[in-house]
Design an enzyme around this catalytic site. Structure first.
Site, PDB file in Angstrom:
ATOM      1  N   SER A 195     -54.440  68.899  36.941  1.00  0.00           N
ATOM      2  CA  SER A 195     -55.473  69.008  38.322  1.00  0.00           C
ATOM      3  C   SER A 195     -54.454  67.324  38.410  1.00  0.00           C
ATOM      4  O   SER A 195     -55.459  65.871  38.411  1.00  0.00           O
ATOM      5  CB  SER A 195     -57.330  68.349  38.129  1.00  0.00           C
ATOM      6  OG  SER A 195     -57.780  69.725  38.542  1.00  0.00           O
ATOM      7  N   PRO A 196     -53.362  67.021  38.565  1.00  0.00           N
ATOM      8  CA  PRO A 196     -52.352  66.184  38.533  1.00  0.00           C
ATOM      9  C   PRO A 196     -52.563  65.572  40.072  1.00  0.00           C
ATOM     10  O   PRO A 196     -52.120  64.082  40.112  1.00  0.00           O
ATOM     11  CB  PRO A 196     -51.273  66.156  38.218  1.00  0.00           C
ATOM     12  CG  PRO A 196     -50.957  67.934  38.666  1.00  0.00           C
ATOM     13  CD  PRO A 196     -51.731  68.339  38.801  1.00  0.00           C
ATOM     14  N   LEU A 197     -53.436  65.985  40.679  1.00  0.00           N
ATOM     15  CA  LEU A 197     -53.438  65.330  41.912  1.00  0.00           C
ATOM     16  C   LEU A 197     -54.594  65.124  42.701  1.00  0.00           C
ATOM     17  O   LEU A 197     -55.112  64.998  43.595  1.00  0.00           O
ATOM     18  CB  LEU A 197     -52.505  65.994  43.453  1.00  0.00           C
ATOM     19  CG  LEU A 197     -51.498  66.495  43.547  1.00  0.00           C
ATOM     20  CD1 LEU A 197     -51.214  67.708  44.672  1.00  0.00           C
ATOM     21  CD2 LEU A 197     -50.788  65.166  44.147  1.00  0.00           C
ATOM     22  N   TYR A 226     -60.617  83.111  35.830  1.00  0.00           N
ATOM     23  CA  TYR A 226     -59.875  82.735  37.090  1.00  0.00           C
ATOM     24  C   TYR A 226     -60.227  83.782  37.770  1.00  0.00           C
ATOM     25  O   TYR A 226     -59.478  84.979  37.607  1.00  0.00           O
ATOM     26  CB  TYR A 226     -59.218  81.920  37.275  1.00  0.00           C
ATOM     27  CG  TYR A 226     -58.747  80.558  36.847  1.00  0.00           C
ATOM     28  CD1 TYR A 226     -59.257  79.608  36.501  1.00  0.00           C
ATOM     29  CD2 TYR A 226     -57.280  80.493  36.194  1.00  0.00           C
ATOM     30  CE1 TYR A 226     -58.826  79.215  35.499  1.00  0.00           C
ATOM     31  CE2 TYR A 226     -56.798  79.084  35.814  1.00  0.00           C
ATOM     32  CZ  TYR A 226     -57.836  78.816  34.910  1.00  0.00           C
ATOM     33  OH  TYR A 226     -56.898  77.425  34.966  1.00  0.00           O
TER      34      TYR A 226
END
Length: 328
Positions: free
Chosen positions: A203-205, A57
């Site tokens: 990325s649970p959303l 990142y």
């Protein structure tokens, strides 16, 4: 403030929700370090203990940023970082899992993080040209030396997870899991549960989509990865927005946001599940943490499942190039 609930990834105790740090350096357009640092420190104050980063990142920037945020408070945090993208942000993508690279990457991450140990060290993607036994064997040497405490894998297949765990206990598997990404439920999650490996959904959303904030890609930064992802493409986007609209209606009936409802659904997948929603902003951090207090009945969960059935999601997780590195 009362402490957050604790869950376990293998034997590693962490807050029931972690913080994904990627967007502070990579993937979602420009960011502000001062804002990110304030959000990281607020997370500590709220009781979040699991902080997820990677040497990939921002080409190392994200680890350095997290190291700055945790200065003087290292003992309050569980640092999870990853290795494997050997060329960082270069093209074409190069994955390395050879023993020499594992050690090289770990030493560099320790320096950037400003710490003497990594609590949870993941292989970011599986190297198809190196036996997983070699990679995990090298990671195990780092455990023996005290530089790493627990081992993890990311986006690995069930067969690879079994082989890795037989080489050295694996504490966590990090893979995408949300209302619109559920493929790991078929084979991978059951294997992890059989072996006592915790699950860390990233990325649970749905990359923010399930919050209802995005109705097109037009307002996104030119460098935002979502501009190239199939689920945000014309045609698919409109079909997926219909799912979000139904979620918003269910959420409104409970007095919460669509994002909180979607996140609570992930939290309810099991006591071995620790999602790591990412955000740069304190406002959304607080909103996400509040989702931990949202209790969902079997009827609630059934209604959410009906609103977002697996077969209704339009488009793949990634483009074909990126999918080559998933679940292998």
């Amino acid at each position: 403030m009362s402490p957050l609930p604790i869950r376990h990834l293998g034997t590693l105790a962490v807050s029931a929700q972690g913080l994904g740090c990627m967007g502070m350096s990579h993937g979602y357009g420009s960011s502000d370090d001062a804002e990110s640092l304030a959000t990281l420190r607020r997370a500590l104050d709220l009781g979040v203990t699991l902080f997820d980063t990677s040497d990939f990142y921002g080409g190392g920037h994200n680890e350095e940023l997290l190291g700055r945020a945790l200065a003087g408070r290292r003992d309050e945090a569980v640092i999870a970082t990853k290795f494997g993208f050997a060329n960082r942000l270069g093209e074409p993508t190069e994955i390395r899992g050879d023993a020499a690279y594992v050690r090289q990457a770990c030493e560099a991450s320790l320096r950037r993080l400003g710490t003497d140990h990594i609590d949870l060290y993941y292989q970011h993607r599986v190297d198809p040209d190196v036996p997983i036994e070699e990679t995990v064997g090298a990671m195990a040497e780092l455990v023996a030396e005290g530089k790493v405490r627990h081992l993890g894998l990311s986006e690995a297949s069930a067969a690879t997870i079994r082989r890795a765990h037989a080489t050295h206990p694996v504490s966590a598997l990090q893979s995408e899991w949300s209302l619109w990404t559920r493929d790991l439920e078929d084979e991978i999650a059951p294997v992890c549960r059989e072996l006592g490996i915790g699950l860390v959904p990233f990325s649970p959303l749905g990359r923010g989509f399930l919050t209802g904030q995005y109705t097109s890609v037009e307002g996104l930064d030119e460098t935002d990865v979502r501009r190239t992802q199939p689920r945000f493409a014309d045609g698919n986007l409109e079909r997926n927005l219909a799912i979000v609209e139904t979620l918003r209606e269910l959420a409104a009936a409970k007095g919460v946001t669509a994002g909180q409802l979607a996140l609570a659904w992930v939290q309810h997948r099991g006591e071995d599940v620790v999602p790591i929603p990412g955000t740069r902003r304190e406002k959304y951090l607080v909103e996400n943490v509040a989702a931990l207090g949202l209790a969902l009945s079997p009827e609630d969960l059934a209604a959410i499942d009906a609103a977002a059935p697996r077969e209704a999601v339009a488009g793949g997780r990634y483009d074909e190039g990126a999918l080559r590195f998933v679940n292998r």
